[in-house]
Design a protein around this motif. Sequence first.
Motif, PDB file in Angstrom:
ATOM      1  N   UNK A  99       0.823  -1.212   0.000  1.00 19.55           N
ATOM      2  CA  UNK A  99       0.000   0.000   0.000  1.00 19.55           C
ATOM      3  C   UNK A  99       0.861   1.268   0.000  1.00 19.55           C
ATOM      4  N   UNK A 100       2.160   1.120  -0.249  1.00 19.61           N
ATOM      5  CA  UNK A 100       3.062   2.289  -0.180  1.00 19.61           C
ATOM      6  C   UNK A 100       3.020   3.115  -1.456  1.00 19.61           C
ATOM      7  N   UNK A 101       3.504   4.325  -1.303  1.00 16.39           N
ATOM      8  CA  UNK A 101       3.819   5.141  -2.472  1.00 16.39           C
ATOM      9  C   UNK A 101       5.172   5.777  -2.227  1.00 16.39           C
ATOM     10  N   UNK A 102       5.827   6.156  -3.324  1.00  9.20           N
ATOM     11  CA  UNK A 102       7.105   6.861  -3.204  1.00  9.20           C
ATOM     12  C   UNK A 102       6.886   8.299  -3.650  1.00  9.20           C
ATOM     13  N   UNK A 103       7.373   9.244  -2.866  1.00  8.06           N
ATOM     14  CA  UNK A 103       7.229  10.656  -3.251  1.00  8.06           C
ATOM     15  C   UNK A 103       8.612  11.258  -3.460  1.00  8.06           C
ATOM     16  N   UNK A 154       7.108   6.804   1.255  1.00  7.45           N
ATOM     17  CA  UNK A 154       8.565   6.727   1.343  1.00  7.45           C
ATOM     18  C   UNK A 154       9.045   7.949   0.552  1.00  7.45           C
ATOM     19  N   UNK A 155       9.943   8.722   1.146  1.00  7.91           N
ATOM     20  CA  UNK A 155      10.225  10.043   0.581  1.00  7.91           C
ATOM     21  C   UNK A 155      11.684  10.184   0.158  1.00  7.91           C
ATOM     22  N   UNK A 158       7.670   7.722   8.750  1.00  7.35           N
ATOM     23  CA  UNK A 158       7.868   7.376   7.336  1.00  7.35           C
ATOM     24  C   UNK A 158       9.324   7.634   6.942  1.00  7.35           C
ATOM     25  N   UNK A 159       9.902   6.744   6.136  1.00  8.02           N
ATOM     26  CA  UNK A 159      11.318   6.903   5.779  1.00  8.02           C
ATOM     27  C   UNK A 159      11.567   8.099   4.862  1.00  8.02           C
ATOM     28  N   UNK A 160      12.619   8.853   5.173  1.00  3.62           N
ATOM     29  CA  UNK A 160      13.011  10.012   4.352  1.00  3.62           C
ATOM     30  C   UNK A 160      14.497   9.893   4.039  1.00  3.62           C
ATOM     31  N   UNK A 161      14.818   9.917   2.751  1.00  8.89           N
ATOM     32  CA  UNK A 161      16.217   9.952   2.340  1.00  8.89           C
ATOM     33  C   UNK A 161      16.434  11.256   1.596  1.00  8.89           C
ATOM     34  N   UNK A 162      17.522  11.940   1.915  1.00  4.94           N
ATOM     35  CA  UNK A 162      17.790  13.210   1.216  1.00  4.94           C
ATOM     36  C   UNK A 162      19.039  13.081   0.370  1.00  4.94           C
TER      37      UNK A 162
END
Length: 549
Positions: A428-432, A484-485, A525-529
């Motif tokens: 059910x995830x999405x990637x932004x 997931x960002x 929610x996971x955030x990678x920069x």
Amino acid sequence: MNSLGINLSGNALHGVDQRVEELLSNHFASRLLERDHTLWGPEAEAEASQRLGWVDPFDAAFELIPQITQLREQLADKGITRVVLAGMGGSSLGAEVMARAAGVRLDVVDSTDPELVGSILAAGVADTVFVISSKSGSTAETDAARRAFTQALQDAGLTPGDHLIAVTDPGSPLESLARDHQYTAVFEADPTIGGRYSALSAFGLVPAGLAGVELTTIVDDAEAASHSLYEDDETNPALRAAAVLGAGAPSRNKLIITNFDQALPGFGDWIEQLIAESTGKHGTGFLPVIVEPGAVENRSHDEDVIHLHLIADPGESQATLNPEDPRDDEVQIYGSLGAQLVFWEVTTVAAASLIGVNPFDQPDVESAKVATRAVLAEPTTPEPPQISTAEFDLFGPAGLLGDVEATGEAQQILTEVFTVLGTVLEDDSYLAVQAYTNRLRQQHLTRLRPALARRYGRPVTFGWGPRFLHSTGQFHKGGPATGVFIQITADSELDLQIPGLNYSFAELITAQAAGDGSVLTETGQPVVRIHLKDRSAAIETLINAAEQI
Ligand SMILES: O=P(O)(O)OC[C@H]1O[C@H](O)[C@H](O)[C@@H](O)[C@@H]1O
């Protein structure tokens, strides 16, 4: 084409059966026209009672149009022909979509990227009118742009007020400032129309009309279409579309929106803000996923997606759109720009009533603003990157990036990062993807979206920061915590101090990414920069890494 219509098939049709009856027996459409503020439950009543002016904006719009035309002529007589619009979210997207559909130039500044602001000013200011557009009159990005424009006009030896126009609510700080500084015009907007519902009010019409959009047709079409949208009738296209959304909720919540109508370029961005901010709250809502025709999401039969297609020709069948894999859960919408503006507004508030949310607030947008202000007020030493190369630095949870082999080619490292991110995407995830860069010059970054969607087989959204903070940003923080960002930030060759403030545009946009990143992280929610040190080289590497996986 003035007519408005909707075609439904398969699952989508079942949705109508289930929930349109609910809207009909509630007399939703006719009560909406009567501005019944009780339609969204007791908790929404206070706000709704001040936010329903948009249901019938037509007479006010027709009165406004000649004033805009006259002002455009006055400005042209003085050699002022270029229009720059500073505004965020509802204060720019409506005008932008009208200008794009009409094929007229409107330079929109809905960013704090110093390179973007610098490029707008580098084009010269003597022939330019700057429209400062803000309902509240206090939005940070718009205020920063106003300060930079005013300074540039002064520096050019011009009288700033001659080149400035304000659109704002009566009594806002912007209104008094604009009057004090003798702006050429101050348009007082209708305070009962909220930002994302304001396309047919002064917020959409003034900048679009000054830029040369023929407004009468748009308003005429909107008014003509509105008659069918306020009828308690099972053929009402907005009730039917809302019923499809309501039937899918809460789990079928990714709206794959594909625009096949070449007459409406960029319209998806306006729809995106309207739906995401109106519904994405209290752990529920709909995430608009704006995709290109032919995108991999078009072929998805996943249980959490609904396909919405904007089509030019009502005779266009789903088989024409996707001959090899005809879907059976499709909603097709057709109609002119004016007609569709009202259609989507009514659809959105009807869907909000079915899922039990207040469509007029955006409770989680504020949290990122607070976090940004905190970063600006007390700058701390930045955390060291998890991984650093000549082209970029990477930041993110050790649990994720700790597994990435940090040596080797930059592209190889990014490929591994993308692989690791894939491991946290669930059914059910999405990637932004959130790109805090220059959307005028770095459009090619949008290629990341289809590439990552192909890689992951999950919906992928792409937003320009800080613009998306006033749009999908609400859903990211207030909707279901299934995102997931990937944040993309960048060094800038040029920076601009914001006149009168003790920080620069580069510092502001950096704080905005950090502020939103910290709030997203708090939601679990996971955030990678990915921070780009050299924009052009790093963007190429990034795209290559995404496209080759
Ligand atoms: O028009 P303004 O008051 O400047 O607001 C601009 C935008 O910013 C806010 O943060 C809201 O989230 C948006 O819905 C709004 O359209």
